[in-house]
Design a protein around this motif. Sequence first.
Motif, mmCIF file in Angstrom:
data_model
loop_
_atom_site.group_PDB
_atom_site.id
_atom_site.type_symbol
_atom_site.label_atom_id
_atom_site.label_comp_id
_atom_site.label_asym_id
_atom_site.label_seq_id
_atom_site.Cartn_x
_atom_site.Cartn_y
_atom_site.Cartn_z
ATOM 1 N N GLU A 261 -10.358 -29.848 -48.604
ATOM 2 C CA GLU A 261 -9.639 -31.178 -48.804
ATOM 3 C C GLU A 261 -8.521 -31.382 -47.836
ATOM 4 O O GLU A 261 -8.063 -32.643 -47.575
ATOM 5 N N ILE A 262 -7.696 -30.449 -48.222
ATOM 6 C CA ILE A 262 -6.110 -30.767 -47.239
ATOM 7 C C ILE A 262 -6.446 -30.650 -45.891
ATOM 8 O O ILE A 262 -5.974 -31.471 -45.132
ATOM 9 N N ILE A 263 -7.278 -29.936 -45.231
ATOM 10 C CA ILE A 263 -7.564 -29.827 -43.822
ATOM 11 C C ILE A 263 -8.216 -31.298 -43.590
ATOM 12 O O ILE A 263 -7.837 -31.731 -42.661
ATOM 13 N N LYS A 264 -9.089 -31.654 -44.357
ATOM 14 C CA LYS A 264 -9.668 -32.871 -44.004
ATOM 15 C C LYS A 264 -8.838 -34.125 -44.151
ATOM 16 O O LYS A 264 -8.749 -34.887 -43.220
ATOM 17 N N PHE A 265 -7.813 -34.000 -44.972
ATOM 18 C CA PHE A 265 -6.922 -35.004 -45.350
ATOM 19 C C PHE A 265 -6.000 -35.005 -43.901
ATOM 20 O O PHE A 265 -5.694 -36.224 -43.634
ATOM 21 N N VAL A 266 -5.498 -34.076 -43.488
ATOM 22 C CA VAL A 266 -4.635 -33.920 -42.675
ATOM 23 C C VAL A 266 -5.296 -34.246 -41.226
ATOM 24 O O VAL A 266 -4.693 -34.987 -40.337
ATOM 25 N N MET A 267 -6.346 -33.940 -40.986
ATOM 26 C CA MET A 267 -7.152 -34.173 -39.771
ATOM 27 C C MET A 267 -7.624 -35.565 -39.696
ATOM 28 O O MET A 267 -7.790 -36.202 -38.592
ATOM 29 N N ASN A 268 -8.235 -35.958 -40.661
ATOM 30 C CA ASN A 268 -8.979 -37.457 -40.846
ATOM 31 C C ASN A 268 -7.859 -38.296 -41.079
ATOM 32 O O ASN A 268 -8.039 -39.700 -40.850
ATOM 33 N N ALA A 269 -6.998 -38.128 -41.890
ATOM 34 C CA ALA A 269 -5.944 -39.096 -42.066
ATOM 35 C C ALA A 269 -5.226 -39.673 -40.611
ATOM 36 O O ALA A 269 -4.618 -40.731 -40.900
#
Length: 142
Positions: free
Chosen positions: A105-113
């Motif tokens: 979720e951290i990776i998704k947040f950083v990349m999708n944010a």
Amino acid sequence: MYQPVYSLPHMCAKGANDNPTDTHEIQSMPLFSNLAFFFTNRTFKFNVPICASCQRELRNINTTVTIITIISIILGGLIGYYGAFVKNIVVGGFFGLIIGWGVGEIIKFVMNANIGSYTVYRYKFQNKEFMKAFFDQNPYLS
């Protein structure tokens, strides 16, 4: 789920390409504005236009997150099975799932944010060209 009326510019929300071919769903949940967010569904979803190359990049990110989560479950299960503290493959796998989910979720947040988000009070897009075009079309939202 509340869905306001707004107009989206005809450009990629991530790369500002003038040829969007698909849409990408952005989900935002106002974490700090509602203390009971665990018990209520206050997720806001909206679709933004996106080009094919950015869509492929986002699929690669999601694939990476899935792989990281699976590896974390396997490692957690092995650590749980062989570790002195847990001694249980299911409990270790569960902790691995939690850790893998968190890292994913951290990776998704950083990349999708880097595409955009919605807080309780405003829309925000990392692509400044898209954000300017969005607010030009929707001045009442700025």
